[in-house]
Design an enzyme around this catalytic site. Structure first.
Site, PDB file in Angstrom:
ATOM      1  N   HIS A  83      64.704 -27.905 -45.091  1.00  0.00           N
ATOM      2  CA  HIS A  83      65.407 -27.460 -46.308  1.00  0.00           C
ATOM      3  C   HIS A  83      66.876 -27.130 -46.035  1.00  0.00           C
ATOM      4  O   HIS A  83      67.435 -26.208 -46.619  1.00  0.00           O
ATOM      5  CB  HIS A  83      64.724 -26.227 -46.927  1.00  0.00           C
ATOM      6  CG  HIS A  83      63.323 -26.488 -47.410  1.00  0.00           C
ATOM      7  ND1 HIS A  83      63.031 -26.828 -48.704  1.00  0.00           N
ATOM      8  CD2 HIS A  83      62.136 -26.460 -46.760  1.00  0.00           C
ATOM      9  CE1 HIS A  83      61.722 -26.993 -48.845  1.00  0.00           C
ATOM     10  NE2 HIS A  83      61.163 -26.782 -47.677  1.00  0.00           N
ATOM     11  N   ASN A 156      58.034 -25.248 -54.162  1.00  0.00           N
ATOM     12  CA  ASN A 156      58.529 -26.623 -54.147  1.00  0.00           C
ATOM     13  C   ASN A 156      58.431 -27.223 -55.544  1.00  0.00           C
ATOM     14  O   ASN A 156      57.841 -26.625 -56.435  1.00  0.00           O
ATOM     15  CB  ASN A 156      57.684 -27.477 -53.191  1.00  0.00           C
ATOM     16  CG  ASN A 156      58.122 -27.343 -51.733  1.00  0.00           C
ATOM     17  OD1 ASN A 156      59.179 -26.809 -51.430  1.00  0.00           O
ATOM     18  ND2 ASN A 156      57.293 -27.836 -50.830  1.00  0.00           N
ATOM     19  N   HIS A 347      61.602 -15.378 -47.817  1.00  0.00           N
ATOM     20  CA  HIS A 347      60.421 -15.128 -46.984  1.00  0.00           C
ATOM     21  C   HIS A 347      59.222 -14.962 -47.914  1.00  0.00           C
ATOM     22  O   HIS A 347      59.244 -14.114 -48.811  1.00  0.00           O
ATOM     23  CB  HIS A 347      60.644 -13.861 -46.156  1.00  0.00           C
ATOM     24  CG  HIS A 347      59.487 -13.484 -45.289  1.00  0.00           C
ATOM     25  ND1 HIS A 347      58.473 -14.358 -44.969  1.00  0.00           N
ATOM     26  CD2 HIS A 347      59.191 -12.321 -44.655  1.00  0.00           C
ATOM     27  CE1 HIS A 347      57.603 -13.740 -44.182  1.00  0.00           C
ATOM     28  NE2 HIS A 347      58.006 -12.514 -43.981  1.00  0.00           N
TER      29      HIS A 347
HETATM   30 FE1  HDE Z   1      58.816 -23.611 -45.623  1.00  0.00          FE
HETATM   31  N1  HDE Z   1      60.156 -23.047 -44.206  1.00  0.00           N
HETATM   32  N2  HDE Z   1      57.384 -23.736 -44.214  1.00  0.00           N
HETATM   33  N3  HDE Z   1      57.473 -24.371 -46.974  1.00  0.00           N
HETATM   34  N4  HDE Z   1      60.206 -23.595 -47.014  1.00  0.00           N
HETATM   35  C1  HDE Z   1      61.461 -22.817 -44.413  1.00  0.00           C
HETATM   36  O1  HDE Z   1      62.615 -20.957 -43.582  1.00  0.00           O
HETATM   37  C2  HDE Z   1      57.460 -23.211 -42.976  1.00  0.00           C
HETATM   38  C3  HDE Z   1      56.183 -24.700 -46.760  1.00  0.00           C
HETATM   39  C4  HDE Z   1      60.059 -23.817 -48.355  1.00  0.00           C
HETATM   40  O2  HDE Z   1      66.074 -22.355 -49.739  1.00  0.00           O
HETATM   41  C5  HDE Z   1      62.151 -22.227 -43.215  1.00  0.00           C
HETATM   42  O3  HDE Z   1      64.532 -19.896 -44.137  1.00  0.00           O
HETATM   43  C6  HDE Z   1      56.206 -23.321 -42.293  1.00  0.00           C
HETATM   44  C7  HDE Z   1      55.496 -24.925 -47.991  1.00  0.00           C
HETATM   45  C8  HDE Z   1      61.328 -23.719 -49.029  1.00  0.00           C
HETATM   46  O4  HDE Z   1      66.239 -21.100 -47.947  1.00  0.00           O
HETATM   47  C9  HDE Z   1      61.024 -22.119 -42.186  1.00  0.00           C
HETATM   48  C10 HDE Z   1      55.357 -23.944 -43.171  1.00  0.00           C
HETATM   49  C11 HDE Z   1      56.420 -24.721 -48.970  1.00  0.00           C
HETATM   50  C12 HDE Z   1      62.246 -23.421 -48.035  1.00  0.00           C
HETATM   51  C13 HDE Z   1      59.833 -22.647 -42.962  1.00  0.00           C
HETATM   52  C14 HDE Z   1      56.101 -24.195 -44.370  1.00  0.00           C
HETATM   53  C15 HDE Z   1      57.657 -24.381 -48.316  1.00  0.00           C
HETATM   54  C16 HDE Z   1      61.528 -23.340 -46.795  1.00  0.00           C
HETATM   55  C17 HDE Z   1      63.398 -22.927 -42.772  1.00  0.00           C
HETATM   56  C18 HDE Z   1      53.910 -24.342 -42.955  1.00  0.00           C
HETATM   57  C19 HDE Z   1      56.243 -24.864 -50.482  1.00  0.00           C
HETATM   58  C20 HDE Z   1      63.741 -23.256 -48.201  1.00  0.00           C
HETATM   59  C21 HDE Z   1      64.560 -22.100 -43.282  1.00  0.00           C
HETATM   60  C22 HDE Z   1      53.064 -23.284 -42.597  1.00  0.00           C
HETATM   61  C23 HDE Z   1      55.370 -23.877 -51.055  1.00  0.00           C
HETATM   62  C24 HDE Z   1      64.116 -21.857 -48.549  1.00  0.00           C
HETATM   63  C25 HDE Z   1      63.944 -20.875 -43.732  1.00  0.00           C
HETATM   64  C26 HDE Z   1      65.600 -21.758 -48.763  1.00  0.00           C
HETATM   65  C27 HDE Z   1      62.113 -23.026 -45.570  1.00  0.00           C
HETATM   66  C28 HDE Z   1      58.609 -22.673 -42.431  1.00  0.00           C
HETATM   67  C29 HDE Z   1      55.536 -24.877 -45.487  1.00  0.00           C
HETATM   68  C30 HDE Z   1      58.842 -24.109 -49.071  1.00  0.00           C
HETATM   69  C31 HDE Z   1      61.238 -22.870 -40.890  1.00  0.00           C
HETATM   70  C32 HDE Z   1      55.910 -22.868 -40.888  1.00  0.00           C
HETATM   71  C33 HDE Z   1      54.011 -25.275 -48.177  1.00  0.00           C
HETATM   72  C34 HDE Z   1      61.589 -23.920 -50.513  1.00  0.00           C
HETATM   73  O5  HDE Z   1      60.796 -20.794 -41.814  1.00  0.00           O
END
Ligand code: HDE
Length: 725
Positions: A83, A156, A347
Site C-alpha cells: 500500500h 479494501n 492499525h
Molecule cells: Fe494490510 N498492511 N496486511 N491488509 N493493509 C499494511 O501497514 C498486513 C490486509 C491494508 O493507507 C501495512 O501501515 C498483514 C488485509 C491497508 O496506510 C502492513 C496482512 C487488508 C493498508 C500490513 C494484511 C489490508 C495496509 C503496511 C495479513 C484489507 C494501508 C503499511 C495478515 C482488509 C493503510 C502499514 C494505509 C497496510 C500488514 C492483510 C488492508 C505491512 C500482515 C486483509 C488498506 O503492516
C-alpha cells in the site's frame, strides 16, 4: 511564523475536529514569513554557500548549508511494504441510525453525530511513484477520531482476501512484488511469481475473480466500494455481541474503466486517481459513501455454508442485507502530503469500547503487523504523537521517552500503582468507558492447523463469476488472458487454467483458448500438494464447484449500476471557427446534469468562434487523451472537418472514446468529421450512444447525449462491434 504548542499534556486542549491545526502540530502558514534556519536564525543568503573567495572551496563552517543539505539527505522514510502508493483526505462520518442495540461505542449512539475522519486510499503492489491505474486491490483505510479514542477501519475495495492465514502474507506479497532478480514488473501482478503462488494457493480463487474483474481498475476512488473484509464484533452496553461486516457504498455508484484505457491512462496521467480525488474536493464535489453493516447474531454463527471467520468469503447480501448506518463524506484535502498521507499510521488494533475482534486468522495476524510496521517506518514508538495520528480524546499513561518524544510529561511518577500522584492516571471502569475485551469462551488444543470449514474454495468464486453481466465476464476472461499471457512458464499457465476449471469450465476454456492451451483434466498431485503439515486437511484435493451458482446481483458493477453523470468530465472538441451555439447547448446540458464540460482544441490559449468570440481552451490536444474524459462531444464549425480531420490526435481522440464505449455527440460538421473516423461504424449501425444532429440541432443532440452519458458506458458496443475488447 510557526505556531508553537506549549503543552505538557496532550489532554489540555479540547479538540473538536481533526483539522491539522487543531491537532496541535506546529503548522507553517506560508505567507510573508522570513526564512530561518531550523534553530530560528533568520537567513540572509539562501543562494550561495560560504566560500573562501567567490571561486574558492566551500567552507565546513557553513552551518546553514550543512543543516539544509543534511535535512534534505534524510527526507525519505521507508515506504510502506504494501500500500505504498496512496492519497488521502479529511472528512467526517455522520451516524444516521443509533447502534446502541449493538455497540456501546460513543460515536455510534446519537443519530446526527459527526465524527472527524481521515481516509487513505492506496494500491497494494506498486511503489510510491507507481501509476494509479494498476490492476490491483485498492486500500480504503479510515481513521475515526472518536471522543473515546481512534478507531481505524483498515479495509479494501474488495470484500475478500487472497489468503486465509497471516502466515502466508509475506509469501503472497513477495510473489506479487517485482521479481527480485531484476525488479520487474512494477505495480503489476502479470508475471510468473505471482501466478506460480496463486496457482498453488486455491484459497485465492474467489479473490482472483475480484482482482481480474473491473473492480480492480476503478474509474475513481470516489466510485468504488469499501469493505472491512473480516468479520468483526460489535458489543453493546449489556455485553452482548453481534458479528458484523462493514460496507461502504459510493453515492456516485460503482464505475470502472476498461483495461485498455487503464494502460493508456497510466501514461497520460499516472496520478489520475489522486488528481481526481483532489480536484473533486477542491471544487466542492465532496466524495460520499453510505456506510452500512451486515449484522449476524452470535447464535447464527454456524448457520452459513461457509465460515464467518474465513476472510476469503462474503456473506451474500441476499442472505444478510446491508443495514445503512450513516454516511462518510470527504470535504478537505490535506495541507501537506508527507505530514498527513505519508505519516498516517493505521492499525486494525485501534478500536474503541464496543468494537472487538473475531478469531479470523488473517485479522489476528494483522493485529501484530501494523504497530511493528509503524516502528520501522516512522522510526520509534512515538508515532501516535505525529499530528495526523493524535487522538482527539485525552491521553494519559505511564509510557515515557523514546525517539522524538513530543510530550513533556510533568511530575515524578511514571508507574502504577502509585500514591505520590494520587493514583493517577487510574484505570477506567467499564461503566466509565474503560475498554473490556469480549470474554469469548475458548476451549481448544494448541495446534498449527486450519479449520476444515475453510476448505471450500470454489463455491463463492463461481458465485462471483456467475453474478457478472456478459461484458464483465468477458473482461475477466480478457484480464486472465493478459495476466497469464505475460507468464513465461507454461507449467504455471497450465496449472492456473486447471484451477479456473475448478470454478467454471467455460471460463477455463475461454482463457485457455486465448493462451493457446488445453485445459488439463488433472494435474500431478493435489492442488495443495505442498501446503501445511502432513495432517493439514488442505492436502486433500479441494472440491471442484459443480452445483448451480448462487446469483448475487450486487457483485456486478453493471447490474447494480446507478445512472447519472454527476462530476463526469466531458471533452468538447472544437477548432477555430466553431459554432458557439453548439458549445453553449452542450455545456449547459452537461452542467445541468452535474457534469463538467472541458474545451479541448488543437492548440492552447483561446479558440475563436464563427462570430470571432474568444473561448478559453481547457486542454490542448497534445496534453490530453480521451481516456481522461468520460464522454466526448464535437462542435460543428467551418473548419471542424478540415482542421480536426487532418489532426491525428483529434481522430484518435474520438476513435478511442468509441473503442472505450463512451457516449459521443456531434453537431453539424462535427458529424462529418466523425464520419471520417471509425466512429462512422457506430453512426451507421445505429449505436444509441453516438448522438448526432444536423446544424442547429445542438439542443436536441445535447439532451440525447446527456441521457447516454448518464449510462456511463455503452457496453453493447463492445459486445457487438469490437470483438475481444
Ligand atoms: Fe494490510 N498492511 N496486511 N491488509 N493493509 C499494511 O501497514 C498486513 C490486509 C491494508 O493507507 C501495512 O501501515 C498483514 C488485509 C491497508 O496506510 C502492513 C496482512 C487488508 C493498508 C500490513 C494484511 C489490508 C495496509 C503496511 C495479513 C484489507 C494501508 C503499511 C495478515 C482488509 C493503510 C502499514 C494505509 C497496510 C500488514 C492483510 C488492508 C505491512 C500482515 C486483509 C488498506 O503492516
Amino acid at each position: 511564523m510557526a505556531k508553537r504548542s506549549s503543552r505538557g499534556d496532550s489532554s489540555s486542549k479540547s479538540r473538536k475536529s481533526a483539522k491539522i491545526e487543531d491537532l496541535e502540530g506546529d503548522v507553517e502558514v506560508g505567507t510573508g514569513e522570513r526564512l530561518t534556519s531550523n534553530q530560528g536564525v533568520p537567513i540572509n543568503d539562501d543562494h550561495n554557500s560560504l566560500k573562501a573567495g567567490d571561486r574558492g572551496p566551500t567552507l565546513l563552517e557553513d552551518f546553514l548549508l550543512r543543516e539544509k543539505i543534511t535535512h534534505f539527505d534524510h527526507e525519505r522514510i521507508p515506504e510502506r511494504v504494501v500500500h505504498a502508493r496512496g492519497s488521502g483526505a479529511h472528512g467526517y462520518f455522520e451516524l444516521s441510525e443509533s447502534l446502541s442495540d449493538y455497540s456501546r461505542a460513543a460515536f455510534l449512539q446519537e443519530p446526527g453525530k459527526r465524527t472527524p475522519v481521515f481516509v487513505r486510499f492506496s494500491t497494494v503492489a506498486g511503489s510510491r511513484g507507481s501509476s494509479d491505474l494498476a490492476r490491483d486491490v485498492r486500500g480504503f483505510a479510515i481513521k475515526f477520531y472518536t471522543e473515546e479514542g481512534n478507531f481505524d477501519l483498515v479495509g479494501n475495495n474488495m470484500p475478500v482476501f487472497f489468503i486465509q492465514d497471516a502466515m502466508k502474507f509475506p509469501d503472497l506479497i513477495h510473489a506479487v512484488k517485482p521479481e527480485p532478480h531484476n525488479e520487474i514488473p512494477q505495480a503489476a501482478s502479470a508475471h510468473d511469481t505471482f501466478w506460480d503462488f496463486i496457482s498453488l494457493t486455491p484459497e485465492s480463487a474467489h479473490m482472483i475473480m475480484w482482482v481480474m474483474s473491473d473492480r480492480a481498475i476503478p474509474r475513481s476512488l470516489r466510485m468504488m466500494e469499501g469493505f472491512g473484509v473480516h468479520t468483526f464484533r460489535l458489543v453493546n452496553a449489556d455485553g452482548k455481541s453481534h458479528f458484523v461486516k462493514w460496507h461502504l457504498k459510493p453515492a456516485l455508484g460503482l464505475k470502472s474503466v476498461l483495461w485498455d484505457e487503464a494502460l493508456r491512462i497510466s501514461g497520460a496521467d499516472p496520478d489520475f486517481h489522486r488528481r481526481d480525488l483532489w480536484e473533486a474536493i477542491e471544487t466542492g464535489n465532496f466524495p460520499e459513501w453510505e456506510v452500512g453493516i451486515q449484522i449476524v447474531p452470535e447464535e447464527d454463527e454456524r448457520k452459513f455454508d461457509f465460515d464467518l471467520l474465513d476472510p476469503t468469503k462474503i456473506i451474500p447480501e441476499e442472505l444478510v442485507p446491508v443495514t445503512p448506518i450513516g454516511k462518510l463524506v470527504l470535504d478537505r484535502n490535506p495541507d501537506n502530503f508527507f505530514a498527513e498521507v505519508e505519516q498516517v499510521a493505521f492499525h486494525i488494533g485501534h478500536v474503541v469500547p464496543g468494537i472487538d475482534f473475531t478469531n479470523d486468522p488473517l485479522l489476528q495476524g494483522r493485529l501484530f503487523s501494523y504497530t511493528d510496521t509503524q516502528l520501522i517506518r516512522l522510526g520509534g514508538p512515538n508515532f501516535h504523537e505525529i499530528p495526523i495520528n493524535r487522538p482527539i480524546a485525552p491521553l494519559h499513561n505511564n509510557q515515557r521517552d523514546g525517539v522524538m518524544r513530543q510530550m513533556i510529561n510533568r511530575g515524578r511518577t511514571a508507574y502504577d500503582p502509585n500514591t505520590l500522584a494520587d493514583g493517577a492516571p487510574r484505570q477506567a471502569t467499564a461503566a466509565e468507558g474503560g475498554f473490556t475485551s469480549y470474554p469469548e469462551r475458548i476451549a481448544a488444543a494448541k495446534v498449527r492447523a486450519r479449520s476444515p470449514s475453510f476448505t471450500d474454495h470454489f463455491t463463492q468464486a463461481a458465485m462471483f463469476f456467475h453474478s457478472q453481466s456478459e461484458i464483465e465476464q468477458r473482461h475477466i476472461v480478457n484480464a486472465l488472458r493478459f495476466e497469464l499471457g505475460k507468464c513465461e512458464s507454461e507449467a504455471v499457465r497450465t496449472r492456473m487454467v486447471y484451477v479456473l476449471s475448478q470454478i467454471d469450465d467455460g471460463l477455463a476454456n475461454d482463457v485457455a483458448t486465448g493462451l493457446g492451451l488445453k485445459v488439463p483434466k488433472k494435474i500431478d498431485g493435489p492442488l495443495n500438494a505442498n501446503v501445511g503439515a502432513d495432517t493439514d486437511p488442505r492436502r486433500l484435493q479441494p472440491k471442484k464447484f459443480t452445483g448451480t451458482p448462487h446469483d448475487s446481483p450486487p457483485l456486478s458493477i453493471v447490474r447494480s449500476a446507478k445512472p447519472g453523470m454527476e462530476t463526469a468530465k466531458v471533452a468538447i472538441l472544437v477548432a477555430d471557427g466553431f459554432e458557439a451555439a453548439d458549445v453553449q447547448a452542450l455545456r449547459q446540458a452537461i452542467e445541468s446534469a452535474g457534469g463538467m464540460a472541458k474545451i479541448v482544441a488543437p492548440h492552447g490559449g483561446t479558440v475563436a468562434s464563427a462570430e470571432g468570440d474568444a473561448l478559453p481552451v481547457d486542454f490542448s490536444l497534445p496534453t490530453v487523451a480521451s481516456v481522461l474524459f468520460d464522454a466526448v462531444c464535437v462542435a460543428g464549425g467551418e473548419n471542424t472537418v478540415a482542421v480536426l480531420g487532418a489532426d491525428n490526435r483529434a481522430v484518435e481522440f474520438v476513435e478511442e472514446a468509441f473503442k472505450h464505449c463512451k457516449a459521443i455527440a456531434a453537431v453539424g460538421t462535427g458529424v462529418e468529421f466523425l464520419n471520417g473516423t471509425r466512429v462512422q461504424k457506430g453512426i451507421e449501425g445505429g449505436d444509441p450512444a453516438v448522438v448526432t444532429g444536423s446544424e442547429g440541432a445542438a439542443k436536441k443532440v445535447a439532451k440525447g447525449f446527456v441521457e447516454q452519458a448518464s449510462q456511463h458506458r455503452n457496453w453493447d458496443r463492445e459486445l457487438q462491434t469490437l470483438p475481444n475488447g
